[in-house]
Design a protein around this motif. Structure first.
Motif, PDB file in Angstrom:
ATOM      1  N   ILE A   1       1.924   5.314   6.772  1.00 17.63           N
ATOM      2  CA  ILE A   1       1.297   5.704   5.504  1.00 17.63           C
ATOM      3  C   ILE A   1       0.642   4.493   4.841  1.00 17.63           C
ATOM      4  N   GLY A   2       1.340   3.355   4.836  1.00 19.50           N
ATOM      5  CA  GLY A   2       0.797   2.149   4.225  1.00 19.50           C
ATOM      6  C   GLY A   2      -0.460   1.661   4.939  1.00 19.50           C
ATOM      7  N   ALA A   3      -0.421   1.678   6.277  1.00 17.20           N
ATOM      8  CA  ALA A   3      -1.568   1.208   7.057  1.00 17.20           C
ATOM      9  C   ALA A   3      -2.786   2.064   6.810  1.00 17.20           C
TER      10      ALA A   3
ATOM     11  N   ALA B   1       0.836  -1.206   0.000  1.00 14.21           N
ATOM     12  CA  ALA B   1       0.000   0.000   0.000  1.00 14.21           C
ATOM     13  C   ALA B   1       0.866   1.251   0.000  1.00 14.21           C
ATOM     14  N   TYR B   2       1.949   1.219   0.751  1.00 12.20           N
ATOM     15  CA  TYR B   2       2.867   2.366   0.759  1.00 12.20           C
ATOM     16  C   TYR B   2       3.502   2.560  -0.615  1.00 12.20           C
ATOM     17  N   LEU B   3       3.937   1.469  -1.235  1.00  9.42           N
ATOM     18  CA  LEU B   3       4.570   1.560  -2.546  1.00  9.42           C
ATOM     19  C   LEU B   3       3.603   2.149  -3.572  1.00  9.42           C
ATOM     20  N   ARG B   4       2.353   1.720  -3.521  1.00 10.66           N
ATOM     21  CA  ARG B   4       1.349   2.274  -4.430  1.00 10.66           C
ATOM     22  C   ARG B   4       1.158   3.777  -4.195  1.00 10.66           C
TER      23      ARG B   4
ATOM     24  N   LEU C   1       3.256  -2.426 -10.517  1.00  6.79           N
ATOM     25  CA  LEU C   1       4.326  -1.490 -10.212  1.00  6.79           C
ATOM     26  C   LEU C   1       5.571  -1.889 -10.992  1.00  6.79           C
ATOM     27  N   VAL C   2       6.421  -0.905 -11.305  1.00 11.07           N
ATOM     28  CA  VAL C   2       7.591  -1.135 -12.158  1.00 11.07           C
ATOM     29  C   VAL C   2       8.849  -0.681 -11.418  1.00 11.07           C
ATOM     30  N   ALA C   3       9.855  -1.571 -11.348  1.00 11.57           N
ATOM     31  CA  ALA C   3      11.073  -1.277 -10.591  1.00 11.57           C
ATOM     32  C   ALA C   3      12.319  -1.531 -11.417  1.00 11.57           C
ATOM     33  N   ALA C   4      13.356  -0.744 -11.151  1.00 13.51           N
ATOM     34  CA  ALA C   4      14.689  -0.955 -11.726  1.00 13.51           C
ATOM     35  C   ALA C   4      15.487  -1.745 -10.697  1.00 13.51           C
ATOM     36  N   ALA C   5      15.333  -3.068 -10.744  1.00 18.52           N
ATOM     37  CA  ALA C   5      15.814  -3.931  -9.663  1.00 18.52           C
ATOM     38  C   ALA C   5      17.327  -3.969  -9.546  1.00 18.52           C
ATOM     39  N   GLU C   6      18.020  -3.842 -10.662  1.00 21.43           N
ATOM     40  CA  GLU C   6      19.485  -3.700 -10.671  1.00 21.43           C
ATOM     41  C   GLU C   6      19.836  -2.665 -11.717  1.00 21.43           C
ATOM     42  N   VAL C   7      20.705  -1.745 -11.360  1.00 24.26           N
ATOM     43  CA  VAL C   7      21.217  -0.793 -12.352  1.00 24.26           C
ATOM     44  C   VAL C   7      22.718  -0.646 -12.148  1.00 24.26           C
ATOM     45  N   GLY C   8      23.394  -0.313 -13.248  1.00 24.32           N
ATOM     46  CA  GLY C   8      24.810   0.006 -13.137  1.00 24.32           C
ATOM     47  C   GLY C   8      25.002   1.448 -12.711  1.00 24.32           C
ATOM     48  N   ALA C   9      24.142   2.331 -13.213  1.00 26.65           N
ATOM     49  CA  ALA C   9      24.235   3.762 -12.925  1.00 26.65           C
ATOM     50  C   ALA C   9      22.918   4.262 -12.359  1.00 26.65           C
ATOM     51  N   ALA C  10      22.972   4.953 -11.229  1.00 25.56           N
ATOM     52  CA  ALA C  10      21.758   5.516 -10.635  1.00 25.56           C
ATOM     53  C   ALA C  10      21.180   6.580 -11.564  1.00 25.56           C
TER      54      ALA C  10
ATOM     55  N   LEU D   1       9.693   2.690  -9.553  1.00 28.03           N
ATOM     56  CA  LEU D   1       9.372   2.675  -8.124  1.00 28.03           C
ATOM     57  C   LEU D   1      10.629   2.761  -7.277  1.00 28.03           C
ATOM     58  N   TRP D   2      11.647   2.019  -7.671  1.00 26.98           N
ATOM     59  CA  TRP D   2      12.952   2.127  -7.010  1.00 26.98           C
ATOM     60  C   TRP D   2      14.051   1.840  -8.017  1.00 26.98           C
TER      61      TRP D   2
END
Length: 475
Positions: free
Chosen positions: A470-472, A175-178, A405-414, A428-429
């Motif tokens: 926030i999530g709760a 819920a928080y992530l959303r 939800l869509v995440a960049a789970a591993e990246v070489g460059a932020a 998302l992250w």
């Protein structure tokens, strides 16, 4: 001005109009590859179906490229399409805009010229350059097409997790992530030690830390004993108010070569084992199937420790399967998806692990295991320049029908936050890989990291201390 002089002037002006570069405004604009600046590449005409007077090939060394000059009447976001022929098999190319961030674009195998999305490009008012650089090489480029981007519509993210018995902690986190999706991005780092490194460097601690269960794999424990502290590190970050992501470089259950070229500790690679996942799944009474389940049960024990500690986990198993370099993806999409379903069923229904939020890790449509077992879709993107990774983001939005939800789970460059906002790439992250990436200025300079971690769009550990509240409130 004499009549002759006027006529000559008029002809010159007409010639300049017919040879001038097209200017990107509010309609689609085509740029032929054969009209661009070629470096190590060549104009060809033997492949049928091309546009214009030819196409460009000869991408066979790392520096080979095409450079397009693109005038724009304003600063504006455009969709990039690349017309290519992948007659030599599946390939990848690198797109670089204005000598800045690079974007990796997949070029699937074809028998003819086809079109693929190159993501989005933010053109500056005036003159821009766009390079198509070799990468995996051996492909043909016909032209690029630039089209004004439409405004992104509101997301329609699923309100519930796929596990109906999900724990309160997992539901609260989801819920928080959303609630932050499309508004902020969570900063993330692989390994607690490198998260602490980032804190020392930038003055801010990543909101999310990713841990790897690799050393809990039974075939590794057999060689080195129980040495992993990954669970303890995850609990430590959770206790200081952070979020936890878990992956598993699954050392093959059996069949490790253990040679000087492929030592036992590299057993998660396809090249280092003869473990055949397709054959294993085809024989549920066989010895290999037995050790497969043994491994899942061993990892379930570690995940249960996190559940008992109240840690909701962003769980990312079988990552990068479609690459084929890990054994779980070496036999194609069908066995990989079947294994993912076995993992979901055993961890959820046998072991009662209800603290897991299930993260799928591929952009490929034919590898997707299904909406019913995936909460978040993600990609691993290793491209230099701290860009927005819009190609992969948009592919994942389509993959999840904009309900995941869509995440960049591993990246070489932020990624740079201003580019994320400009491109409407609502990751998302992001989570930067550890050694050789987070501590490598060629991928992440200290100045850029400090800028990113102190940007208003980026959430750090100190800024998410109220995520549970926030999530709760959203439940």
């Amino acid at each position: 001005m004499t009549r002759l002089t006027g006529l000559l002037y008029g002809l010159a002006a007409l010639a300049s109009l017919t040879t001038a570069k097209p200017v990107c405004r509010d309609e689609s604009t085509k740029f032929e590859a054969e009209d661009a600046v070629l470096s190590g590449t060549e104009i060809l005409t033997t492949q049928s179906g091309f546009s214009g007077t030819g196409y460009v090939g000869g991408f066979d060394t790392s520096t080979d490229k095409i450079t397009f000059t693109i005038p724009s009447s304003s600063t504006k976001l455009y969709d990039l399409s690349i017309r290519y022929a992948g007659i030599y098999g599946d390939k990848k190319t690198t797109v670089i805009l204005n000598s800045g961030a690079s974007t990796e674009v997949s070029l699937p195998s074809t028998d003819f010229f086809s079109t693929v999305s190159g993501g989005q490009i933010l053109l500056n008012e005036g003159t821009n350059t766009l390079e198509i650089v070799n990468n995996w090489g051996w492909y043909l480029i016909d032209y690029i097409l630039i089209t004004p981007s439409a405004k992104r519509e509101a997301h329609n993210i699923n309100t519930s997790l796929v596990n109906p018995a999900a724990s309160t902690e997992a539901k609260t986190l989801y819920a928080y992530l959303r609630s932050i999706y499309g508004k902020k991005i969570l900063s993330g780092q692989q390994d607690l030690s490198y998260a602490n490194y980032v804190a020392t460097l930038t003055g801010k601690t990543p909101a999310l830390v990713a841990s790897d269960l690799i050393d809990y794999s039974p075939s590794r424990v057999a060689y080195q004993g129980n040495v992993s502290q990954a669970v303890e590190e995850a609990i430590t970050h959770h206790q200081r108010g952070g979020l936890v992501s878990i992956l598993w470089h699954w050392n093959a259950p059996a069949g490790l070569y253990d040679t000087s070229e492929n030592p036992w500790w590299s057993g998660f690679y396809t090249r280092a084992t003869d473990f055949d996942i397709a054959a294993t799944l085809a024989d549920p009474t066989g010895a290999n199937y037995t050790v497969l389940i043994r491994d899942i049960d061993a990892i379930a024990y570690q995940l249960k420790r996190l559940q008992n500690a109240g840690v909701p986990v962003l769980w990312r198993p079988l990552h990068e399967a479609e690459g084929g370099w890990f054994w779980w993806g070496a036999k194609g999409a069908a066995p990989a998806k079947a294994l993912y379903h076995i993992l979901y069923d055993r961890l959820t229904n046998v072991h009662g692990l209800n603290n897991l939020i299930w993260v799928w890790n591929s952009v490929a449509q034919d590898w997707y295991p299904g909406d019913e077992v995936v909460d978040i879709v993600s990609a691993d993107v290793y491209a230099q320049g701290n860009g927005p990774m819009s190609v992969q983001y948009n592919e994942l939005v389509v993959l999840g029908n904009d309900k995941k939800l869509v995440a960049a789970a591993e990246v070489g460059a932020a990624p740079k936050p201003d580019l994320l906002v400009a491109y409407e790439a609502h990751w998302l992250w992001f989570c930067v890989w550890g050694d050789s990436f987070i501590n490598n200025a060629e991928w992440n300079s200290p100045a850029v990291l400090t800028e990113i971690y102190n940007h208003d769009y980026v959430l750090t550990l100190d800024e998410i201390q109220d995520w549970k509240t926030i999530g709760a409130a959203q439940l």
